[in-house]
Design a protein around this motif. Sequence first.
Motif, PDB file in Angstrom:
ATOM      1  N   SER A 161       0.761  -1.142  -0.151  1.00 24.09           N
ATOM      2  CA  SER A 161       0.335  -0.060   0.136  1.00 24.09           C
ATOM      3  C   SER A 161       0.684   1.314   0.399  1.00 24.09           C
ATOM      4  O   SER A 161       0.404   2.321  -0.721  1.00 24.09           O
ATOM      5  N   GLU A 162       1.939   1.912   1.141  1.00 23.65           N
ATOM      6  CA  GLU A 162       2.730   3.047   0.464  1.00 23.65           C
ATOM      7  C   GLU A 162       3.305   3.175  -0.530  1.00 23.65           C
ATOM      8  O   GLU A 162       3.578   4.208  -0.215  1.00 23.65           O
ATOM      9  N   LEU A 191       1.614   6.736  -6.579  1.00 23.30           N
ATOM     10  CA  LEU A 191      -0.170   7.555  -7.103  1.00 23.30           C
ATOM     11  C   LEU A 191       0.416   8.969  -6.727  1.00 23.30           C
ATOM     12  O   LEU A 191       0.138   9.921  -8.102  1.00 23.30           O
ATOM     13  N   GLN A 192       1.390   9.414  -5.942  1.00 23.70           N
ATOM     14  CA  GLN A 192       1.106  10.606  -5.419  1.00 23.70           C
ATOM     15  C   GLN A 192       1.774  11.633  -6.449  1.00 23.70           C
ATOM     16  O   GLN A 192       1.704  12.649  -7.010  1.00 23.70           O
ATOM     17  N   LYS A 193       2.736  10.319  -7.048  1.00 22.67           N
ATOM     18  CA  LYS A 193       4.417  10.934  -8.161  1.00 22.67           C
ATOM     19  C   LYS A 193       3.750  11.343  -9.704  1.00 22.67           C
ATOM     20  O   LYS A 193       3.096  12.426 -10.129  1.00 22.67           O
ATOM     21  N   GLY A 212      -2.153  18.516  -7.755  1.00 26.14           N
ATOM     22  CA  GLY A 212      -2.353  18.486  -6.532  1.00 26.14           C
ATOM     23  C   GLY A 212      -2.641  17.321  -5.542  1.00 26.14           C
ATOM     24  O   GLY A 212      -3.119  17.399  -4.297  1.00 26.14           O
ATOM     25  N   MET A 213      -2.533  16.298  -5.910  1.00 23.15           N
ATOM     26  CA  MET A 213      -2.343  14.915  -5.424  1.00 23.15           C
ATOM     27  C   MET A 213      -1.710  14.832  -4.343  1.00 23.15           C
ATOM     28  O   MET A 213      -0.059  14.906  -4.200  1.00 23.15           O
ATOM     29  N   THR A 214      -1.761  14.743  -2.756  1.00 23.89           N
ATOM     30  CA  THR A 214      -0.404  14.856  -1.303  1.00 23.89           C
ATOM     31  C   THR A 214      -0.188  13.436  -1.391  1.00 23.89           C
ATOM     32  O   THR A 214      -1.331  12.530  -1.668  1.00 23.89           O
ATOM     33  N   ILE A 215       0.228  13.088  -0.474  1.00 21.89           N
ATOM     34  CA  ILE A 215       0.504  12.052   0.231  1.00 21.89           C
ATOM     35  C   ILE A 215      -0.321  11.716   0.941  1.00 21.89           C
ATOM     36  O   ILE A 215      -0.447   9.888   0.911  1.00 21.89           O
ATOM     37  N   GLU A 216      -1.178  12.368   1.576  1.00 25.27           N
ATOM     38  CA  GLU A 216      -2.136  11.648   2.377  1.00 25.27           C
ATOM     39  C   GLU A 216      -3.822  11.499   1.855  1.00 25.27           C
ATOM     40  O   GLU A 216      -4.198  10.163   2.162  1.00 25.27           O
ATOM     41  N   LYS A 217      -3.578  11.942   0.764  1.00 26.17           N
ATOM     42  CA  LYS A 217      -4.848  11.383  -0.383  1.00 26.17           C
ATOM     43  C   LYS A 217      -4.419  10.357  -0.921  1.00 26.17           C
ATOM     44  O   LYS A 217      -5.490   9.581  -0.634  1.00 26.17           O
ATOM     45  N   ALA A 218      -3.192  10.164  -1.285  1.00 30.89           N
ATOM     46  CA  ALA A 218      -2.909   8.926  -1.491  1.00 30.89           C
ATOM     47  C   ALA A 218      -3.080   7.729  -1.285  1.00 30.89           C
ATOM     48  O   ALA A 218      -3.039   6.118  -1.627  1.00 30.89           O
ATOM     49  N   ARG A 219      -3.019   7.687   0.120  1.00 31.44           N
ATOM     50  CA  ARG A 219      -3.028   6.635   0.547  1.00 31.44           C
ATOM     51  C   ARG A 219      -4.313   6.105   1.070  1.00 31.44           C
ATOM     52  O   ARG A 219      -4.539   4.782   1.270  1.00 31.44           O
ATOM     53  N   GLU A 220      -4.965   7.141   0.952  1.00 32.88           N
ATOM     54  CA  GLU A 220      -6.304   6.294   1.271  1.00 32.88           C
ATOM     55  C   GLU A 220      -7.160   6.309   0.022  1.00 32.88           C
ATOM     56  O   GLU A 220      -7.633   5.565   0.243  1.00 32.88           O
ATOM     57  N   LEU A 221      -6.599   7.162  -1.353  1.00 35.66           N
ATOM     58  CA  LEU A 221      -7.049   6.184  -2.516  1.00 35.66           C
ATOM     59  C   LEU A 221      -7.191   5.180  -2.985  1.00 35.66           C
ATOM     60  O   LEU A 221      -7.580   3.962  -3.783  1.00 35.66           O
TER      61      LEU A 221
END
Length: 336
Positions: A78-79, A85-87, A93-102
């Motif tokens: 997942s990480e 995904l963040q990259k 505007g994707m943040t790592i926090e949002k990517a972790r949720e998605l």
Amino acid sequence: MGLIEQIIARAKSNKQRIVLPEAEEERTLTAADRVLADDIADLILIGNPEKVHALAAEKGLKNIDKATLIDPLNYEKSEELAQLLQKLREKKGMTIEKARELVKDPLYLGCMIIKTEGADGQISGALSTTGETLRPALQIIKCAPGITCVSGAMLMITDKPEYGENGVLVFGDVAVTPMPDANQLSQIAVCTAQTAKSVAGFADPRVAMLSFSTKGSASHEVVDKVVEATKLAKELDPNLKIDGELQADAALVPSVGSKKAPGSDIAGKANVLVMPCLEVGNIAYKLVQRLAGATAIGPILQGIARPVNDLSRGCSVEDIYYLVAITACQAMDAKK
């Protein structure tokens, strides 16, 4: 052997890895069990393991253990996938926090597994809307090279062997783009011909660009669009066998085609019909299905770099089973 049996045989001949991100859904899991029993594809099921195993036990499904089962809330990669995904979406505007949720969302997780070459295609829609199915696919997998619009093809199996390919025709677009411009329509033509090859098994797709005019018999801006789309499709794929604009009878009936479009290699011989807009495509396939008793298989989404297909929320177990085989055939072709 009928077309459906041919598709299944093709899928079995070169097994692909297909993601089913709605594994906790009863019809999906039942279809997965049948796919695994028949050895049609290698499946990756996304869902809560306890729920999946409990449902399998309740339904007496004996083959689910042959699949790879991934818990979206406890996946060891997942990480790693969140970082990627963040990259991929950083400029949006994707943040790592949002990517972790998605990546906890099964539909996004499945597309990320495909992006990292852990799978070859995905099917959802028994629980999800078309938008929910397409959004992660377009954000992560993106369109195929040279393609900017997604469309949907329909396989039409008729009892009229004199038409199409022994009674089989492929219609596009019947599902996605409401009012394509000439450029989009040209892409739909190329993609629908590709679906005719990869799924319907046509060795020689012959594409008719349909209109209410044949070779200038009527004058209107919507006819001009079809003419321009035909030209652009030839540029996009110089090997494509295509002609337009053609009326439906000129496209399908040799005697009419020779009169209305003398010298055309497609008129009277078409097996792929490209509609000028979604309204026409959707109406046309439903009329052929209901009035002519044709079997309609699809819609099959096309234009995405790796196949992602959308089910109706009213789908049957059989629909899902067949769509796995179709997606597998598309996945083979996408690797060429």
